[in-house]
Scaffold this active site. Structure first.
Site, PDB file in Angstrom:
ATOM      1  N   PHE A 115       0.964  -1.225   0.045  1.00  0.00           N
ATOM      2  CA  PHE A 115      -0.024  -0.099   0.105  1.00  0.00           C
ATOM      3  C   PHE A 115       1.069   1.197  -0.044  1.00  0.00           C
ATOM      4  O   PHE A 115       1.839   1.226   0.822  1.00  0.00           O
ATOM      5  CB  PHE A 115      -0.871  -0.110   1.213  1.00  0.00           C
ATOM      6  CG  PHE A 115      -2.025   0.956   1.113  1.00  0.00           C
ATOM      7  CD1 PHE A 115      -3.098   0.645   0.800  1.00  0.00           C
ATOM      8  CD2 PHE A 115      -1.702   2.060   1.878  1.00  0.00           C
ATOM      9  CE1 PHE A 115      -4.018   1.670   0.865  1.00  0.00           C
ATOM     10  CE2 PHE A 115      -2.407   3.325   2.190  1.00  0.00           C
ATOM     11  CZ  PHE A 115      -3.979   2.986   1.176  1.00  0.00           C
ATOM     12  N   ASP A 134       2.556  -4.601   8.942  1.00  0.00           N
ATOM     13  CA  ASP A 134       0.999  -3.810   8.627  1.00  0.00           C
ATOM     14  C   ASP A 134       0.209  -4.668   8.687  1.00  0.00           C
ATOM     15  O   ASP A 134      -0.031  -5.522   7.735  1.00  0.00           O
ATOM     16  CB  ASP A 134       1.289  -2.956   7.587  1.00  0.00           C
ATOM     17  CG  ASP A 134       0.123  -2.086   7.253  1.00  0.00           C
ATOM     18  OD1 ASP A 134      -0.834  -2.430   7.572  1.00  0.00           O
ATOM     19  OD2 ASP A 134       0.396  -1.136   6.765  1.00  0.00           O
ATOM     20  N   TYR A 170     -10.163   1.354  11.048  1.00  0.00           N
ATOM     21  CA  TYR A 170     -11.644   1.513  10.318  1.00  0.00           C
ATOM     22  C   TYR A 170     -12.043   0.574   9.267  1.00  0.00           C
ATOM     23  O   TYR A 170     -12.938   0.682   8.669  1.00  0.00           O
ATOM     24  CB  TYR A 170     -11.402   2.991   9.693  1.00  0.00           C
ATOM     25  CG  TYR A 170     -10.273   3.231   8.977  1.00  0.00           C
ATOM     26  CD1 TYR A 170     -10.170   2.791   7.629  1.00  0.00           C
ATOM     27  CD2 TYR A 170      -9.219   3.965   9.486  1.00  0.00           C
ATOM     28  CE1 TYR A 170      -8.951   3.059   6.907  1.00  0.00           C
ATOM     29  CE2 TYR A 170      -8.215   4.227   8.768  1.00  0.00           C
ATOM     30  CZ  TYR A 170      -7.835   3.810   7.618  1.00  0.00           C
ATOM     31  OH  TYR A 170      -6.912   4.012   6.623  1.00  0.00           O
ATOM     32  N   LYS A 171     -11.103  -0.607   9.132  1.00  0.00           N
ATOM     33  CA  LYS A 171     -11.553  -1.427   8.263  1.00  0.00           C
ATOM     34  C   LYS A 171     -12.137  -2.506   8.794  1.00  0.00           C
ATOM     35  O   LYS A 171     -13.542  -2.359   9.321  1.00  0.00           O
ATOM     36  CB  LYS A 171     -10.206  -2.166   7.539  1.00  0.00           C
ATOM     37  CG  LYS A 171      -9.558  -0.968   6.544  1.00  0.00           C
ATOM     38  CD  LYS A 171      -8.468  -1.223   5.722  1.00  0.00           C
ATOM     39  CE  LYS A 171      -7.882   0.052   5.131  1.00  0.00           C
ATOM     40  NZ  LYS A 171      -6.404  -0.106   4.817  1.00  0.00           N
ATOM     41  N   ARG A 203     -12.904  -5.132  -6.263  1.00  0.00           N
ATOM     42  CA  ARG A 203     -12.296  -5.547  -5.096  1.00  0.00           C
ATOM     43  C   ARG A 203     -13.529  -5.669  -4.336  1.00  0.00           C
ATOM     44  O   ARG A 203     -14.339  -4.763  -4.038  1.00  0.00           O
ATOM     45  CB  ARG A 203     -11.273  -4.518  -4.293  1.00  0.00           C
ATOM     46  CG  ARG A 203     -10.351  -5.045  -3.524  1.00  0.00           C
ATOM     47  CD  ARG A 203      -9.277  -4.080  -2.784  1.00  0.00           C
ATOM     48  NE  ARG A 203     -10.023  -3.121  -2.276  1.00  0.00           N
ATOM     49  CZ  ARG A 203      -9.610  -2.208  -1.097  1.00  0.00           C
ATOM     50  NH1 ARG A 203      -8.352  -2.778  -0.694  1.00  0.00           N
ATOM     51  NH2 ARG A 203     -10.368  -1.436  -0.627  1.00  0.00           N
TER      52      ARG A 203
HETATM   53  C1  LIG Z   1      -5.521   1.039   4.738  1.00  0.00           C
HETATM   54  C2  LIG Z   1      -4.263   0.808   4.850  1.00  0.00           C
HETATM   55  C3  LIG Z   1      -3.270   2.097   5.194  1.00  0.00           C
HETATM   56  C4  LIG Z   1      -4.056   3.422   5.674  1.00  0.00           C
HETATM   57  O1  LIG Z   1      -3.079   4.449   6.373  1.00  0.00           O
HETATM   58  P1  LIG Z   1      -3.715   5.470   7.080  1.00  0.00           P
HETATM   59  O2  LIG Z   1      -2.556   6.364   7.373  1.00  0.00           O
HETATM   60  O3  LIG Z   1      -4.872   5.025   7.722  1.00  0.00           O
HETATM   61  O4  LIG Z   1      -4.279   6.128   5.962  1.00  0.00           O
HETATM   62  C5  LIG Z   1      -1.928   1.773   5.493  1.00  0.00           C
HETATM   63  N1  LIG Z   1      -1.409   0.830   5.066  1.00  0.00           N
HETATM   64  C6  LIG Z   1      -2.239  -0.248   4.451  1.00  0.00           C
HETATM   65  C7  LIG Z   1      -1.446  -1.505   4.226  1.00  0.00           C
HETATM   66  C8  LIG Z   1      -3.498  -0.249   4.371  1.00  0.00           C
HETATM   67  O5  LIG Z   1      -4.230  -1.139   3.821  1.00  0.00           O
END
Ligand SMILES: *Cc1c(COP(=O)(O)O)cnc(C)c1O
Length: 432
Positions: A165, A234, A259-260, A408
């Site tokens: 990501f 992560d 939040y997921k 997705r």
């Molecule tokens: C959703 C997600 C993020 C989100 O990062 P934020 O700082 O909360 O915006 C980071 N890394 C991964 C792998 C994600 O899926």
């Protein structure tokens, strides 16, 4: 807030008409869906969420709203803030919320208490963890002597998941510059071969956000340790969807969002795990007053608090944090193993329905078929995926689109049922 929040929430009209939810192939999949739903021990949890007739398959981007949250937020705002005001830092438990809520998340990711603090965004926690990992790997005095050649850390390489990501990659690049390291993107499968005596830290995603591929955390962590390096995982797409086993597998540091699959709400605070044995040496690059051993001593010199507390930075975002705390109550009697079993059954069933309903060759799954390599989402490559997803959403099937050509679909076992899965596949088939 003159009305209770629960009464002003938008009621999204469902456009899933009977035309789209009828079973196109003799009804055998719809019948099986009904049987699977009837046997589903988690089915009752859906009632704890605010949902409508739409098939919501985007909980891997923004989890649905738990019913307990609006009332709690209202209490926090009106009573705790409005009436108690400053007293709430003590009396309403505001000050200790980051570690208290961290302890609530801990069992979901296989961590004993006292190793997780909640706060800041995932991006910020990636920064703390990666810089902290480089410092742990090199240890006090781990920098080269000035006269032993180039100054800087002895372990001077950070490996990052090449398919990560994006925010993790951006932050890791900055962390590398700040610590005098080189950043090397590598495919997670190639991490074992890329490790060396120069590796300081390895930042990996447990589940790939695009493909839904689950990586082997135990064996990759073991490989990182065998090279003397520090692992950072992560967990954004695994926490709340499958067992993680942080303590059991020896993970050093981990971060994740809430939040997921944890349904904490838009922008709810993330978390940082610091393994107990590393805590006394964890040297945060963001040593704010909230992580001071004596925050109200107001001393000019910094002294880190003991334990996971040293992962805190500044004043916590109490409104989002306490909304998250209410959202986590959904998990009170739920085992993550049961969630994983249902998640695999949902994604299996979706793949089966797609295979049966969707015209041959119209989509191609990029999500591994092997359970051991599958997270809780299915990603389908499809021509014109952006347009297809817009039309799916118009018809009440909500997933999302990821560049360049991926549909997705995220499956949150707490509120998605097998009937939803069958309907989603049916609508997709009719569109294609
Ligand atoms: C959703 C997600 C993020 C989100 O990062 P934020 O700082 O909360 O915006 C980071 N890394 C991964 C792998 C994600 O899926």
């Amino acid at each position: 807030m003159s009305e209770p929040l629960s009464e002003v929430l938008p009621q999204v009209p469902s456009e899933v008409s009977s035309e789209f939810s009828s079973e196109p192939y003799g009804g055998s999949f719809a019948r099986r869906a009904a049987e699977l739903d009837a046997a589903d021990e988690l089915a009752g949890l859906r009632a704890q969420f605010v949902l409508d007739d739409a098939v919501y398959l985007d909980g891997n981007s923004l989890g649905a709203l738990p019913r307990s949250v609006p009332g709690r937020v209202e209490d926090v705002v009106r009573r705790q803030w409005g009436a108690l005001r400053i007293r709430s830092w003590d009396e309403s438990g505001w000050w200790t919320a980051p570690e208290r809520i961290g302890d609530r998340i801990a069992p979901l990711v296989g961590a004993a208490a006292g190793q997780i603090v909640v706060g800041d965004s995932t991006s910020v926690n990636v920064f703390k963890a990666v810089v902290g990992a480089v410092r742990l790997a090199n240890g006090p005095g781990g920098e080269r002597e000035a006269d032993a050649g180039r100054p800087g850390p002895v372990r001077d390489e950070i490996l990052v998941d090449a398919t990560t990501f994006p925010t993790d990659g951006y932050i890791a690049a900055s962390a590398a510059r700040l610590t005098g390291c080189t950043l090397r993107p590598v495919a997670p499968d190639e991490v074992p071969d890329a490790l060396s005596g120069r590796t300081a830290a390895v930042l990996l995603n447990h589940v790939d956000y695009r493909t839904g591929r689950l990586y082997d955390l135990p064996s990759l962590t073991a490989a990182v340790h065998a090279a003397g390096a520090v692992s950072v995982w992560d967990l954004c797409h695994s926490a709340g969807a499958l067992p993680v086993g942080l303590d059991e597998h020896g993970v050093d540091l981990a971060v994740g969002c809430t939040y997921k699959y944890l349904n904490g709400g838009p922008g709810s605070p993330a978390y940082l795990y610091v393994r107990r044995e590393h805590q006394h040496r964890f040297d945060s690059p963001l040593p704010g007053w909230n992580s001071h051993a004596d925050p109200f001593g107001m001393t000019p010199d910094y002294a880190p608090a003991p334990g996971a507390l040293r992962g805190r930075v500044g004043t916590p975002d109490i409104l989002s944090m306490l909304a998250l705390e209410a959202a986590l109550e959904v998990w009170d009697d739920v085992s993550i193993e049961a969630v994983r079993a249902k998640s695999l059954a949902l994604t299996d069933f979706f793949l089966e329905c797609v295979d049966a309903y969707v015209p041959e060759g119209a989509v191609e799954s990029v999500t591994p078929s092997v359970h051991a390599e599958r997270g809780s989402q299915v990603a389908l490559r499809c021509a014109g995926a952006g347009q297809v997803m817009r039309r799916l959403i118009e018809r009440g099937v909500v997933g999302d689109f990821r560049e360049p050509d991926v549909l997705r679909f995220g499956f949150t076992p707490l509120y998605v049922g097998f009937g939803d899965v069958e309907r989603a596949a049916g609508v997709l088939a009719r569109l294609l």
